[in-house]
Each structure stands twice: as structure tokens, then as C-alpha cells.
Design a protein around this motif. Structure first.
Motif: not given
Length: 182
Positions: A112-138
């Protein structure tokens, strides 16, 4: 690794080459040189991980400039519907969204490049999601859009009775009410 284009420019699905044998499997989840060869050039500086139960919807989140984040999203355990909304005002697909099922089984990743809003829904009983980012949280740059915005009409592939959303996400503005420039 193969790069699969989506109907939205610059938003791509990464399909890793998986090597299976009697011991299990191996694959490169990220290889900067291969990404660069395919025109995907980000300097990822942080990995984030979340764990959620079925029915959770996280999003739609983003950060505005100068702290906008590109994200490379994958699932370590379980299955999610990953959603990206194009908020680039000069884009021909402004206001459109794309979704794809990411799972530990299919090993797909969404870039997902810059310029997008992002979200997800969990379809299984549980889910672990990992994502890399190119900027710190602000915190001051943090923004979002309501997950149930009727203008976006996102099918989260969940029954409405099982949806779990944080209080923070329930007060996000609708797409038509966003007053910030990306």
C-alpha cells in the motif's frame, strides 16, 4: 516472487515464491533488491504486529504528510480481508477501494503506497498481522475514515452482528467530510 497489479495504480499484491518440502516451507517475505527491480522503492523502518479475533475491523487509518506511511501487509496466522482506499485527489481512482484476502495459507502481501487509507477485517477465529512501514507513527498526523461509510460501500465479509470496532474508529469522519489534503 511475482507482482500482481490491481485496478488501482501503484497498489500491488506481492506473491512470494514458496519452496515446500517434507520439512515445511521457506519463502522470502521481503527482498529490497527484488522490490526495487519491480519499481517498489521504500525504506521500511519499522515492523508493526497486531493480533485480533474474528469480527474485528481495524481502520480505515492513515497519516497525512509529512508522516504519510507506505505499508507492506501480510498475515502470519489466520485470514483477513485487507482494504485500501485511494485518497489521492489527483488519482483517477480517488475514492475507490480495493480488497484482497490475505492469509497465512496464501502468503500474499499487499503493498500500500502513500495516499491510501488502510483497514482490515478478521475472517478467521483469530489473526496475526504484520506490516512494514516507511515512516514513524505521529499522533498529530493520524487520520481516518469510517469503516461503514456508505459512499465507500465496503463489503467487509462479516455479518453486522459480529463486527467489533474500537471506540476511536467509531468517531472517524465519513469520506465526504474529510477536510485534509493528502
Amino acid at each position: 516472487m511475482t507482482i500482481e497489479k490491481t485496478p488501482i495504480q501503484d497498489l500491488v499484491i506481492i506473491n512470494p515464491s514458496v519452496f515446500n518440502d517434507e520439512r515445511g516451507y521457506f519463502f522470502e517475505a521481503y527482498n529490497q533488491a527484488k522490490f526495487n527491480q519491480n519499481g517498489i522503492s521504500y525504506n521500511f523502518i519499522q515492523d508493526n504486529q497486531s493480533f485480533s479475533k474474528r469480527g474485528v475491523i481495524r481502520g480505515l487509518h492513515l497519516q497525512i504528510n509529512p508522516f504519510a506511511q507506505a505499508k507492506l501487509v501480510r498475515v502470519l496466522e489466520g485470514e483477513i480481508l485487507d482494504v485500501a482506499v485511494d485518497i489521492r485527489k489527483d488519482s483517477p481512482t480517488f475514492g475507490q477501494h480495493f480488497s484482497v484476502v490475505l492469509s497465512a495459507e496464501n502468503k500474499k502481501q499487499l503493498m500500500i503506497p502513500h495516499g491510501f487509507a488502510h483497514g482490515f477485517s478478521v475472517l478467521s477465529e483469530t489473526a496475526s498481522v504484520l506490516y512494514k512501514v516507511d515512516q514513524v507513527y505521529d499522533k498529530e498526523s493520524e487520520r481516518g475514515i469510517r469503516y461503514d461509510d456508505p459512499a465507500l460501500n465496503i463489503d467487509w465479509q462479516l455479518d453486522s452482528a459480529e463486527v467489533i470496532v474500537s471506540e476511536k474508529d467509531l468517531v472517524l469522519p465519513y469520506f465526504k467530510d474529510i477536510d485534509w489534503e493528502f
